[in-house]
Motif scaffolding. Sequence first.
Motif, mmCIF file in Angstrom:
data_model
loop_
_atom_site.group_PDB
_atom_site.id
_atom_site.type_symbol
_atom_site.label_atom_id
_atom_site.label_comp_id
_atom_site.label_asym_id
_atom_site.label_seq_id
_atom_site.Cartn_x
_atom_site.Cartn_y
_atom_site.Cartn_z
ATOM 1 N N ILE A 37 63.738 -100.215 54.106
ATOM 2 C CA ILE A 37 62.589 -99.320 54.192
ATOM 3 C C ILE A 37 61.999 -99.071 52.806
ATOM 4 O O ILE A 37 60.781 -98.961 52.651
ATOM 5 C CB ILE A 37 62.945 -97.992 54.892
ATOM 6 N N GLY A 38 62.844 -99.027 51.781
ATOM 7 C CA GLY A 38 62.334 -98.823 50.433
ATOM 8 C C GLY A 38 61.439 -99.965 49.979
ATOM 9 O O GLY A 38 60.351 -99.741 49.425
ATOM 10 N N ILE A 39 61.880 -101.185 50.208
ATOM 11 C CA ILE A 39 61.074 -102.356 49.836
ATOM 12 C C ILE A 39 59.812 -102.422 50.680
ATOM 13 O O ILE A 39 58.712 -102.699 50.180
ATOM 14 C CB ILE A 39 61.910 -103.642 49.969
ATOM 15 N N ALA A 40 59.941 -102.150 51.980
ATOM 16 C CA ALA A 40 58.776 -102.175 52.867
ATOM 17 C C ALA A 40 57.745 -101.136 52.438
ATOM 18 O O ALA A 40 56.536 -101.405 52.419
ATOM 19 C CB ALA A 40 59.213 -101.934 54.309
ATOM 20 N N GLN A 41 58.204 -99.950 52.079
ATOM 21 C CA GLN A 41 57.284 -98.911 51.638
ATOM 22 C C GLN A 41 56.564 -99.322 50.356
ATOM 23 O O GLN A 41 55.350 -99.090 50.213
ATOM 24 C CB GLN A 41 58.036 -97.602 51.412
ATOM 25 N N GLY A 88 57.810 -99.118 62.304
ATOM 26 C CA GLY A 88 59.269 -99.125 62.336
ATOM 27 C C GLY A 88 59.768 -99.638 63.675
ATOM 28 O O GLY A 88 59.391 -99.107 64.734
ATOM 29 N N VAL A 89 60.604 -100.661 63.649
ATOM 30 C CA VAL A 89 61.093 -101.289 64.874
ATOM 31 C C VAL A 89 62.604 -101.101 64.994
ATOM 32 O O VAL A 89 63.344 -101.320 64.027
ATOM 33 C CB VAL A 89 60.750 -102.795 64.891
ATOM 34 N N PRO A 127 63.647 -94.004 58.355
ATOM 35 C CA PRO A 127 64.717 -94.757 59.011
ATOM 36 C C PRO A 127 65.281 -94.002 60.204
ATOM 37 O O PRO A 127 65.044 -92.800 60.366
ATOM 38 C CB PRO A 127 65.765 -94.889 57.906
ATOM 39 N N VAL A 128 66.032 -94.710 61.027
ATOM 40 C CA VAL A 128 66.771 -94.094 62.123
ATOM 41 C C VAL A 128 68.235 -94.480 61.949
ATOM 42 O O VAL A 128 68.603 -95.637 62.092
ATOM 43 C CB VAL A 128 66.253 -94.569 63.494
ATOM 44 N N TYR A 129 69.050 -93.489 61.609
ATOM 45 C CA TYR A 129 70.473 -93.753 61.378
ATOM 46 C C TYR A 129 71.321 -93.460 62.614
ATOM 47 O O TYR A 129 72.385 -94.027 62.793
ATOM 48 C CB TYR A 129 70.984 -92.893 60.224
ATOM 49 N N LEU A 130 70.877 -92.532 63.451
ATOM 50 C CA LEU A 130 71.581 -92.049 64.640
ATOM 51 C C LEU A 130 72.739 -91.122 64.300
ATOM 52 O O LEU A 130 73.188 -90.365 65.154
ATOM 53 C CB LEU A 130 72.081 -93.197 65.538
ATOM 54 N N ASP A 183 73.774 -87.835 62.304
ATOM 55 C CA ASP A 183 73.029 -86.695 61.764
ATOM 56 C C ASP A 183 73.400 -86.359 60.326
ATOM 57 O O ASP A 183 72.652 -85.666 59.638
ATOM 58 C CB ASP A 183 73.272 -85.444 62.625
ATOM 59 N N ASN A 184 74.549 -86.845 59.858
ATOM 60 C CA ASN A 184 75.010 -86.425 58.535
ATOM 61 C C ASN A 184 74.546 -87.349 57.422
ATOM 62 O O ASN A 184 75.070 -87.316 56.315
ATOM 63 C CB ASN A 184 76.547 -86.339 58.502
ATOM 64 N N VAL A 185 73.539 -88.169 57.693
ATOM 65 C CA VAL A 185 73.012 -89.071 56.674
ATOM 66 C C VAL A 185 71.662 -88.556 56.202
ATOM 67 O O VAL A 185 70.765 -88.312 57.001
ATOM 68 C CB VAL A 185 72.850 -90.505 57.223
ATOM 69 N N ALA A 186 71.527 -88.363 54.915
ATOM 70 C CA ALA A 186 70.286 -87.835 54.352
ATOM 71 C C ALA A 186 69.374 -88.973 53.927
ATOM 72 O O ALA A 186 69.827 -90.001 53.440
ATOM 73 C CB ALA A 186 70.596 -86.938 53.157
ATOM 74 N N TRP A 187 68.089 -88.759 54.100
ATOM 75 C CA TRP A 187 67.080 -89.716 53.638
ATOM 76 C C TRP A 187 66.173 -88.993 52.670
ATOM 77 O O TRP A 187 65.624 -87.940 52.956
ATOM 78 C CB TRP A 187 66.269 -90.254 54.817
ATOM 79 N N LYS A 188 66.005 -89.547 51.479
ATOM 80 C CA LYS A 188 65.137 -88.934 50.482
ATOM 81 C C LYS A 188 63.687 -89.134 50.893
ATOM 82 O O LYS A 188 63.181 -90.254 50.932
ATOM 83 C CB LYS A 188 65.382 -89.563 49.099
#
Length: 233
Positions: free
Chosen positions: A77-81, A93-94, A217-220, A222-227
Amino acid sequence: MSAKILALDTSTENCSVALLVDDQVYARSQVAPRDHTKLVLPMVDEVLKEAGVTLAELDALAFGRGPGSFTGVRIGIGIAQGLAFGADLPMIGVSTLEAMAQGTYRVNGATHVAAAIDARMNEVYWGRYSRQENGEWLATDAECVIPPATLCEQIAADELQWTTAGTGWDAYQDELSALPLTRAAGDVLFPDAQDIVQVAKHMFAKGETVPVEESSPVYLRDNVAWKKLPGRE
């Protein structure tokens, strides 16, 4: 004229890029778990040159939004952004699970696919999909991360034959053998950008794009943070 869409995915061991131009797909992929950051941009350059187009000429940029490896999803996602921001492209997002369903249709001709990615920690990322007449995929179950034993307790039997996709089937072969489903073994282990771009084509036609700053992103788990990017709440 069909949309021009670039897709990339680094969510699993497979690193892949694909470009859709006039219904023709230009694709690159390589299973290289620790080399995604080295491979993905050269792959982008290769498919653009092969098709004879530039980033600025594209209509959208699609990416594997997860679930998958936390690090791999972040890289993708970082490279895509970065690419989308520089070329002022909307993003799509797929689901990597849905992409594997599309891949299983491409490889095995299957129209009912049960996708399971090894999520470690004695869990799988799970999703089931059925192909519709228009080429889109309808989810039978909501995507989830779940212990195989719990999954076996929750799934109900049906009359369909489900073709398997993903690394979870081998990783938890004994546990998943209790699933009350008629299954056929498929040949797709990982999501691939050439399948992501096909799913993205339908999403683009329905206007399901987001601005760069709203892609996530979708991690599924809940304890994963996304900046979050600047501008997001």
